[in-house]
Design a protein around this motif. Structure first.
Motif, PDB file in Angstrom:
ATOM      1  N   SER A 290      33.890  55.434  38.337  1.00 33.44           N
ATOM      2  CA  SER A 290      34.057  54.055  37.886  1.00 33.44           C
ATOM      3  C   SER A 290      35.498  53.632  38.109  1.00 33.44           C
ATOM      4  O   SER A 290      36.356  54.454  38.433  1.00 33.44           O
ATOM      5  N   GLY A 291      35.744  52.333  37.926  1.00 36.19           N
ATOM      6  CA  GLY A 291      37.115  51.840  37.972  1.00 36.19           C
ATOM      7  C   GLY A 291      37.471  51.022  39.188  1.00 36.19           C
ATOM      8  O   GLY A 291      38.578  50.499  39.278  1.00 36.19           O
ATOM      9  N   GLY A 292      36.551  50.894  40.134  1.00 33.84           N
ATOM     10  CA  GLY A 292      36.846  50.085  41.307  1.00 33.84           C
ATOM     11  C   GLY A 292      36.918  48.612  40.960  1.00 33.84           C
ATOM     12  O   GLY A 292      36.569  48.193  39.867  1.00 33.84           O
ATOM     13  N   GLY A 293      37.374  47.820  41.923  1.00 32.38           N
ATOM     14  CA  GLY A 293      37.470  46.388  41.703  1.00 32.38           C
ATOM     15  C   GLY A 293      38.285  45.722  42.785  1.00 32.38           C
ATOM     16  O   GLY A 293      38.603  46.323  43.816  1.00 32.38           O
ATOM     17  N   LEU A 294      38.622  44.475  42.516  1.00 32.33           N
ATOM     18  CA  LEU A 294      39.413  43.675  43.443  1.00 32.33           C
ATOM     19  C   LEU A 294      40.843  43.584  42.927  1.00 32.33           C
ATOM     20  O   LEU A 294      41.057  43.265  41.745  1.00 32.33           O
ATOM     21  N   VAL A 295      41.786  43.850  43.794  1.00 31.85           N
ATOM     22  CA  VAL A 295      43.193  43.809  43.407  1.00 31.85           C
ATOM     23  C   VAL A 295      44.005  43.257  44.569  1.00 31.85           C
ATOM     24  O   VAL A 295      43.630  43.429  45.732  1.00 31.85           O
ATOM     25  N   GLN A 296      45.104  42.620  44.260  1.00 33.85           N
ATOM     26  CA  GLN A 296      45.985  42.124  45.313  1.00 33.85           C
ATOM     27  C   GLN A 296      46.844  43.251  45.874  1.00 33.85           C
ATOM     28  O   GLN A 296      47.123  44.242  45.180  1.00 33.85           O
TER      29      GLN A 296
ATOM     30  N   SER B 296      50.762  50.604  44.520  1.00 35.07           N
ATOM     31  CA  SER B 296      51.217  49.994  45.782  1.00 35.07           C
ATOM     32  C   SER B 296      50.069  49.885  46.780  1.00 35.07           C
ATOM     33  O   SER B 296      50.194  50.263  47.952  1.00 35.07           O
ATOM     34  N   LEU B 297      48.971  49.363  46.318  1.00 32.30           N
ATOM     35  CA  LEU B 297      47.779  49.303  47.159  1.00 32.30           C
ATOM     36  C   LEU B 297      47.982  48.379  48.351  1.00 32.30           C
ATOM     37  O   LEU B 297      48.680  47.353  48.263  1.00 32.30           O
ATOM     38  N   LYS B 298      47.347  48.762  49.437  1.00 29.46           N
ATOM     39  CA  LYS B 298      47.417  48.020  50.686  1.00 29.46           C
ATOM     40  C   LYS B 298      46.013  47.595  51.099  1.00 29.46           C
ATOM     41  O   LYS B 298      45.027  48.240  50.715  1.00 29.46           O
ATOM     42  N   PRO B 299      45.910  46.543  51.901  1.00 32.06           N
ATOM     43  CA  PRO B 299      44.569  46.140  52.369  1.00 32.06           C
ATOM     44  C   PRO B 299      43.818  47.271  53.061  1.00 32.06           C
ATOM     45  O   PRO B 299      42.590  47.356  52.946  1.00 32.06           O
ATOM     46  N   GLU B 300      44.528  48.162  53.729  1.00 35.00           N
ATOM     47  CA  GLU B 300      43.862  49.275  54.409  1.00 35.00           C
ATOM     48  C   GLU B 300      43.325  50.333  53.447  1.00 35.00           C
ATOM     49  O   GLU B 300      42.651  51.268  53.870  1.00 35.00           O
ATOM     50  N   ASP B 301      43.627  50.196  52.161  1.00 37.05           N
ATOM     51  CA  ASP B 301      43.026  51.084  51.164  1.00 37.05           C
ATOM     52  C   ASP B 301      41.633  50.612  50.754  1.00 37.05           C
ATOM     53  O   ASP B 301      40.934  51.306  50.009  1.00 37.05           O
ATOM     54  N   THR B 302      41.234  49.454  51.234  1.00 37.39           N
ATOM     55  CA  THR B 302      39.906  48.937  50.921  1.00 37.39           C
ATOM     56  C   THR B 302      38.835  49.875  51.444  1.00 37.39           C
ATOM     57  O   THR B 302      38.806  50.216  52.628  1.00 37.39           O
ATOM     58  N   ALA B 303      37.958  50.304  50.539  1.00 35.83           N
ATOM     59  CA  ALA B 303      36.921  51.273  50.892  1.00 35.83           C
ATOM     60  C   ALA B 303      36.043  51.522  49.674  1.00 35.83           C
ATOM     61  O   ALA B 303      36.380  51.120  48.559  1.00 35.83           O
TER      62      ALA B 303
END
Length: 121
Positions: A6-12, A86-93
């Motif tokens: 659990s814990g996923g979601g949308l982040v900038q 420090s999330l990046k768009p390429e971490d989207t998965a």
């Protein structure tokens, strides 16, 4: 071993998320634990892993210095965490927790259901 992530979601971009994975089962403390991720159209790759003793950790080069894997154990279950900074768009998965009884991650014994992480730019 049963795994529930659990814990996923949308982040900038630049933000943080913490994923959790509840592991239960009679022998769950005997397994190495890890997080994989799979982006659309790509293979599922190991992102981070922690040994059954909690002493050894592995991080993919792409997440070193940004992600931290930890595990907490009590008598009934273990909870695996992945702190992602420090999330990046390429971490989207889609992120999956996994359990492994061997010394390498070429074969996974148990998979949890994935949790989607979306990082917007």
């Amino acid at each position: 071993v049963q795994l529930q992530a659990s814990g996923g979601g949308l982040v900038q971009a630049g933000g943080s998320l913490r994923l959790s994975c509840a592991a239960s089962g009679r022998t769950e403390s005997s397994y190495n634990m890890g997080w994989f991720r799979q982006a659309p159209g790509k293979e599922r790759d190991l992102v981070a892993a922690i040994s059954r003793t909690g002493i050894s950790r592995y991080y993919a080069d792409s997440v070193k210095g940004r992600f931290t894997i930890t595990i907490s154990r009590d008598i009934l279950k273990s909870t695996l965490y992945l702190q992602m900074n420090s999330l990046k768009p390429e971490d989207t998965a889609v992120y999956y927790c996994a359990a492994n009884s061997r010394g390498n991650w070429s074969v996974v014994d148990y998979w949890g259901r994935g949790t989607l992480v979306t990082v917007s730019s």
